[in-house]
Scaffold this active site. Structure first.
Site, PDB file in Angstrom:
ATOM      1  N   ARG A  20      40.834 -25.649  25.141  1.00 41.23           N
ATOM      2  CA  ARG A  20      40.108 -24.994  24.047  1.00 41.23           C
ATOM      3  C   ARG A  20      40.485 -25.745  22.766  1.00 41.23           C
ATOM      4  O   ARG A  20      41.668 -25.963  22.510  1.00 41.23           O
ATOM      5  CB  ARG A  20      40.543 -23.533  23.930  1.00 41.23           C
ATOM      6  CG  ARG A  20      39.999 -22.847  22.673  1.00 41.23           C
ATOM      7  CD  ARG A  20      40.819 -21.622  22.282  1.00 41.23           C
ATOM      8  NE  ARG A  20      40.746 -20.559  23.246  1.00 41.23           N
ATOM      9  CZ  ARG A  20      41.710 -19.633  23.388  1.00 41.23           C
ATOM     10  NH1 ARG A  20      42.809 -19.668  22.662  1.00 41.23           N
ATOM     11  NH2 ARG A  20      41.585 -18.687  24.285  1.00 41.23           N
ATOM     12  N   ASP A  63      47.683 -19.852  24.757  1.00 46.62           N
ATOM     13  CA  ASP A  63      47.317 -20.069  23.347  1.00 46.62           C
ATOM     14  C   ASP A  63      48.314 -21.052  22.729  1.00 46.62           C
ATOM     15  O   ASP A  63      49.459 -21.157  23.170  1.00 46.62           O
ATOM     16  CB  ASP A  63      47.434 -18.750  22.563  1.00 46.62           C
ATOM     17  CG  ASP A  63      46.247 -17.819  22.786  1.00 46.62           C
ATOM     18  OD1 ASP A  63      45.230 -18.252  23.342  1.00 46.62           O
ATOM     19  OD2 ASP A  63      46.370 -16.637  22.393  1.00 46.62           O
TER      20      ASP A  63
HETATM   21  C1  LIG Z   1      38.355 -18.071  20.561  1.00 46.25           C
HETATM   22  C2  LIG Z   1      39.369 -18.547  19.583  1.00 46.25           C
HETATM   23  C3  LIG Z   1      40.650 -18.824  20.023  1.00 46.25           C
HETATM   24  C4  LIG Z   1      41.610 -19.291  19.117  1.00 46.25           C
HETATM   25  N1  LIG Z   1      42.863 -19.628  19.590  1.00 46.25           N
HETATM   26  C5  LIG Z   1      43.752 -20.162  18.731  1.00 46.25           C
HETATM   27  C6  LIG Z   1      45.010 -20.643  19.184  1.00 46.25           C
HETATM   28  O1  LIG Z   1      45.349 -20.579  20.374  1.00 46.25           O
HETATM   29  N2  LIG Z   1      45.859 -21.182  18.271  1.00 46.25           N
HETATM   30  C7  LIG Z   1      45.528 -21.280  16.942  1.00 46.25           C
HETATM   31  O2  LIG Z   1      46.326 -21.813  16.163  1.00 46.25           O
HETATM   32  N3  LIG Z   1      44.348 -20.810  16.486  1.00 46.25           N
HETATM   33  C8  LIG Z   1      43.460 -20.260  17.331  1.00 46.25           C
HETATM   34  N4  LIG Z   1      42.257 -19.825  16.860  1.00 46.25           N
HETATM   35  C9  LIG Z   1      42.026 -19.711  15.388  1.00 46.25           C
HETATM   36  C10 LIG Z   1      41.495 -21.001  14.815  1.00 46.25           C
HETATM   37  O3  LIG Z   1      42.469 -21.986  14.867  1.00 46.25           O
HETATM   38  C11 LIG Z   1      41.068 -20.806  13.335  1.00 46.25           C
HETATM   39  O4  LIG Z   1      42.167 -20.384  12.592  1.00 46.25           O
HETATM   40  C12 LIG Z   1      39.952 -19.822  13.147  1.00 46.25           C
HETATM   41  O5  LIG Z   1      39.001 -19.877  14.178  1.00 46.25           O
HETATM   42  C13 LIG Z   1      39.245 -20.087  11.797  1.00 46.25           C
HETATM   43  O6  LIG Z   1      38.590 -21.316  11.797  1.00 46.25           O
HETATM   44  P1  LIG Z   1      37.005 -21.409  11.986  1.00 46.25           P
HETATM   45  O7  LIG Z   1      36.661 -22.781  12.377  1.00 46.25           O
HETATM   46  O8  LIG Z   1      36.582 -20.342  12.922  1.00 46.25           O
HETATM   47  O9  LIG Z   1      36.378 -21.059  10.569  1.00 46.25           O
HETATM   48  P2  LIG Z   1      37.026 -21.098   9.111  1.00 46.25           P
HETATM   49  O10 LIG Z   1      37.702 -22.402   8.894  1.00 46.25           O
HETATM   50  O11 LIG Z   1      37.806 -19.845   8.881  1.00 46.25           O
HETATM   51  O12 LIG Z   1      35.737 -21.023   8.224  1.00 46.25           O
HETATM   52  C14 LIG Z   1      34.931 -22.171   7.970  1.00 46.25           C
HETATM   53  C15 LIG Z   1      33.544 -21.735   7.556  1.00 46.25           C
HETATM   54  O13 LIG Z   1      32.902 -21.124   8.693  1.00 46.25           O
HETATM   55  C16 LIG Z   1      32.130 -20.037   8.281  1.00 46.25           C
HETATM   56  N5  LIG Z   1      32.677 -18.792   8.857  1.00 46.25           N
HETATM   57  C17 LIG Z   1      33.917 -18.591   9.344  1.00 46.25           C
HETATM   58  N6  LIG Z   1      34.058 -17.344   9.797  1.00 46.25           N
HETATM   59  C18 LIG Z   1      32.888 -16.736   9.572  1.00 46.25           C
HETATM   60  C19 LIG Z   1      32.401 -15.414   9.802  1.00 46.25           C
HETATM   61  N7  LIG Z   1      33.155 -14.468  10.378  1.00 46.25           N
HETATM   62  N8  LIG Z   1      31.131 -15.130   9.447  1.00 46.25           N
HETATM   63  C20 LIG Z   1      30.337 -16.065   8.837  1.00 46.25           C
HETATM   64  N9  LIG Z   1      30.757 -17.340   8.598  1.00 46.25           N
HETATM   65  C21 LIG Z   1      31.997 -17.658   8.953  1.00 46.25           C
HETATM   66  C22 LIG Z   1      32.194 -20.000   6.745  1.00 46.25           C
HETATM   67  O14 LIG Z   1      31.162 -20.784   6.230  1.00 46.25           O
HETATM   68  C23 LIG Z   1      33.521 -20.657   6.483  1.00 46.25           C
HETATM   69  O15 LIG Z   1      33.617 -21.209   5.199  1.00 46.25           O
HETATM   70  C24 LIG Z   1      41.268 -19.412  17.746  1.00 46.25           C
HETATM   71  C25 LIG Z   1      39.972 -19.166  17.310  1.00 46.25           C
HETATM   72  C26 LIG Z   1      39.016 -18.752  18.213  1.00 46.25           C
HETATM   73  C27 LIG Z   1      37.627 -18.532  17.712  1.00 46.25           C
END
Ligand SMILES: Cc1cc2nc3c(=O)[nH]c(=O)nc-3n(C[C@H](O)[C@H](O)[C@H](O)COP(=O)(O)OP(=O)(O)OC[C@H]3O[C@@H](n4cnc5c(N)ncnc54)[C@H](O)[C@@H]3O)c2cc1C
Length: 283
Positions: A160, A109
């Site tokens: 990723r 990660d």
């Molecule tokens: C599998 C995985 C691994 C990850 N690994 C890392 C890592 O190694 N390092 C790191 O720094 N970060 C990691 N992350 C976290 C990532 O960087 C983000 O902080 C996190 O995924 C939030 O960004 P987002 O694009 O999912 O949506 P966000 O930016 O939180 O949301 C954007 C929009 O998406 C929609 N949305 C978001 N969540 C939902 C929901 N639950 N239900 C409905 N609509 C929703 C909404 O419209 C929202 O306004 C990981 C995330 C995932 C999914």
């Protein structure tokens, strides 16, 4: 003060692996792969880092013995990066010896920006020896990521792509959602062009739909990349993607050290706070 696990239940599969295994099995039954993550970060003593290595090895062995469709995600600071780089590298390589022997995969990660360079350097060294068994994460919010992704794509690294979950300063990171999404798309295009099997980690419908449209326009088949989501979020979306023949993997965290992971999820999205409150008041 030890907080009750019920707070984290929505986002964390259990405090013990035995609780997480049935949840992975259920995902697998729905055609969804997993990445198990033993929660914790920033270990500062060798005793704990050594114990973590043993737990990671046990986790790989358990996945193999139980026949789960799951790889593992690790934090390099859990393997002792804050203590000594070469010690962390030795621990990582010992873990990768097991992953290679078992035909398994370990994803490192990406943590806060003070670890970005060290993580990428270790990944490059590990990738050279354990190709196909190790990969890392690139964060779209970091301005340096376009250079890093080109560099790692040239090596054929397994990446990723996520937005990034840590609080970073505007001199090194994009801070508006528009800029971060734009960066994500630019990096995704590079991954799709240069790497064998990119992994798109996001719950954001705008990005998910963009990936679907862009790959279809480019005649890239849905089984040539993967969507990744976090345990407890967007279950229906995962199922719909599987129905549409996309590959999906869910990141399944477990363990007693859930607080930092849990607080990142709350910071990220106000709706997540409501999920926690609802879980507390549900019978
Ligand atoms: C599998 C995985 C691994 C990850 N690994 C890392 C890592 O190694 N390092 C790191 O720094 N970060 C990691 N992350 C976290 C990532 O960087 C983000 O902080 C996190 O995924 C939030 O960004 P987002 O694009 O999912 O949506 P966000 O930016 O939180 O949301 C954007 C929009 O998406 C929609 N949305 C978001 N969540 C939902 C929901 N639950 N239900 C409905 N609509 C929703 C909404 O419209 C929202 O306004 C990981 C995330 C995932 C999914």
């Amino acid at each position: 003060m030890k907080l009750p696990f019920i707070l984290a239940k929505r986002f964390v599969a259990g405090e013990a692996l035995t609780e997480a295994v049935p949840k992975v099995r259920e995902l697998n039954r729905m055609g969804i792969a997993a990445s198990l993550d033993l929660l914790g970060e920033n270990v500062t003593d060798r005793f704990t880092a050594d114990a973590t290595l043993i737990e990671y090895v046990n986790l790989l062995n358990e996945i193999r013995q139980q026949g789960l469709e799951s790889n593992i995600s690790i934090k390099i600071t859990m393997m002792g990066l804050d203590i000594d780089r070469s010690y962390a590298k030795d621990n990582l390589f010992r873990l990768l010896d097991v992953a290679r022997a078992n035909q398994q995969f370990v994803r490192i990660d990406m943590e806060g920006s003070s670890y970005t360079q060290a993580t990428i350097d270790l990944l490059k060294e590990a990738h050279a020896v354990y190709t196909g068994h190790v990969g890392t994460v690139i964060q779209a919010y970091l301005k340096r990521s376009v250079t890093d992704i080109r560099d790692l794509s040239e090596l054929g690294a397994d990446i990723r792509l996520c937005k990034g979950a840590y609080k970073e300063k505007p001199d090194i990171a994009h801070t508006t959602m528009g800029e971060i999404r734009q960066s994500y798309q630019r990096l995704a295009k590079i991954l799709l062009e240069k790497t064998r099997f990119p992994r798109f980690a996001t719950h954001d419908d705008q990005l998910i739909n963009w990936v679907k449209t862009y790959t279809s326009q480019q005649n890239i088949r849905p089984d040539r990349f993967e969507f990744q989501m976090l345990y407890g979020l967007r279950q229906k979306t995962c199922e719909a993607l599987v129905q549409d023949r996309y590959k999906v993997r869910v990141y399944v965290p477990y363990g007693t050290m859930w607080f930092p992971y849990f607080s990142r999820r709350l910071r990220e999205r106000k709706e997540n706070v409501f999920f926690v409150l609802a879980a507390m008041f549900r019978k």
